[in-house]
Write an enzyme that holds these catalytic residues in place. Structure first.
Site, PDB file in Angstrom:
ATOM      1  N   HIS A 233       0.834  -1.195   0.000  1.00 19.22           N
ATOM      2  CA  HIS A 233       0.000   0.000   0.000  1.00 19.22           C
ATOM      3  C   HIS A 233       0.872   1.250   0.000  1.00 19.22           C
ATOM      4  O   HIS A 233       1.990   1.251   0.509  1.00 19.22           O
ATOM      5  CB  HIS A 233      -0.909   0.016   1.237  1.00 19.22           C
ATOM      6  CG  HIS A 233      -1.993  -1.010   1.204  1.00 19.22           C
ATOM      7  ND1 HIS A 233      -2.853  -1.144   0.136  1.00 19.22           N
ATOM      8  CD2 HIS A 233      -2.365  -1.967   2.108  1.00 19.22           C
ATOM      9  CE1 HIS A 233      -3.704  -2.126   0.385  1.00 19.22           C
ATOM     10  NE2 HIS A 233      -3.427  -2.641   1.568  1.00 19.22           N
TER      11      HIS A 233
ATOM     12  N   CYS B  52      -0.300   1.908  -5.510  1.00 21.27           N
ATOM     13  CA  CYS B  52      -1.365   2.692  -6.143  1.00 21.27           C
ATOM     14  C   CYS B  52      -0.884   4.119  -6.409  1.00 21.27           C
ATOM     15  O   CYS B  52       0.068   4.603  -5.799  1.00 21.27           O
ATOM     16  CB  CYS B  52      -2.610   2.703  -5.264  1.00 21.27           C
ATOM     17  SG  CYS B  52      -2.297   3.212  -3.564  1.00 21.27           S
TER      18      CYS B  52
END
Length: 226
Positions: A147, A209
């Site tokens: 993440h 991301c």
């Protein structure tokens, strides 16, 4: 002269006898070779499809992390409070996880454990090696995802700062592998070409991301073993 002719006829006769068997043996060998190639190709395709499935599932994991951060940053007025009780609940222990490696990126001060499999539980605490991509350090393309949290320096938050030529050190049990960054890219979540590899290079692909808030794309770091 007659003796030579006799020998010639004997040799021709032996060849006539042996040739069908030799030909059949060669045909069987070729068949076995083709079957082995087919099975190897099928295994590669199955592994690639599983890797692609995991890569696709990253979208849901990244979105879930974004939602968790939004909830955590909610104002007190928006969060329901509970009446205090006399007996506090015991704190939850984090699940026991076994790291398969650690990843260090000195240029951005990253030092993380790496767990096997991109799951919600694994990616909450560490980076995750996508199962069915190449094993770390071996020929192929080993993919590691994490993440990109909003907190400065947490997990892959600073991955966008990585530059070509930076070193990535991955240490497994008993082995240390150094990769050199060859480039970065920002791709749409459906672009599975980032998992491509050949059968000669040892590649490492880092995935997170992009952007940090309300991500729509993926930030990819490409590296090859030094």
């Amino acid at each position: 002269m007659k003796r030579l002719l006799s020998y010639g006829l004997i040799i021709i006769g032996l060849l006539i006898i042996v040739y069908p068997r030799a030909s059949a043996w060669l045909d069987d060998r070729q068949q076995e070779k083709l079957m082995a190639q087919w099975e190897e190709s099928a295994d590669d395709e199955e592994a690639l499809q599983e890797a692609i499935d995991q890569y696709d599932r990253l979208s849901a994991l990244f979105a879930e992390a974004e939602s968790d951060e939004d909830n955590a940053s909610a104002t007190p007025d928006a969060v329901e409070t509970e009446e205090p009780t006399d007996t506090p609940e015991p704190s939850k222990e984090p699940p026991k996880l076994n790291a398969i490696a650690t990843i260090r990126i000195p240029s951005i001060k990253v030092n993380l454990p790496v767990l096997e499999g991109a799951t919600q539980k694994n990616m909450k605490y560490a980076a995750a090696h996508l199962t069915e991509t190449a094993p770390i350090g071996e020929v192929g393309n080993a993919a590691i995802a994490a993440h990109r949290m909003r907190a400065k320096g947490k997990l892959f938050n600073r991955l966008n700062e990585v530059k070509k030529g930076d070193k990535i050190v991955v240490e497994t049990k008993g082995e240390t592998y150094t990769y050199v960054v060859t480039g970065t890219s920002i791709v749409v979540p459906t672009d599975v070409s980032v998992l491509n590899y050949n059968k000669t290079d040892r590649r490492l692909t880092l995935i997170t991301c992009d952007p940090v808030v309300d991500p729509t794309h993926r930030l990819i770091v490409h590296a090859e073993m030094a």
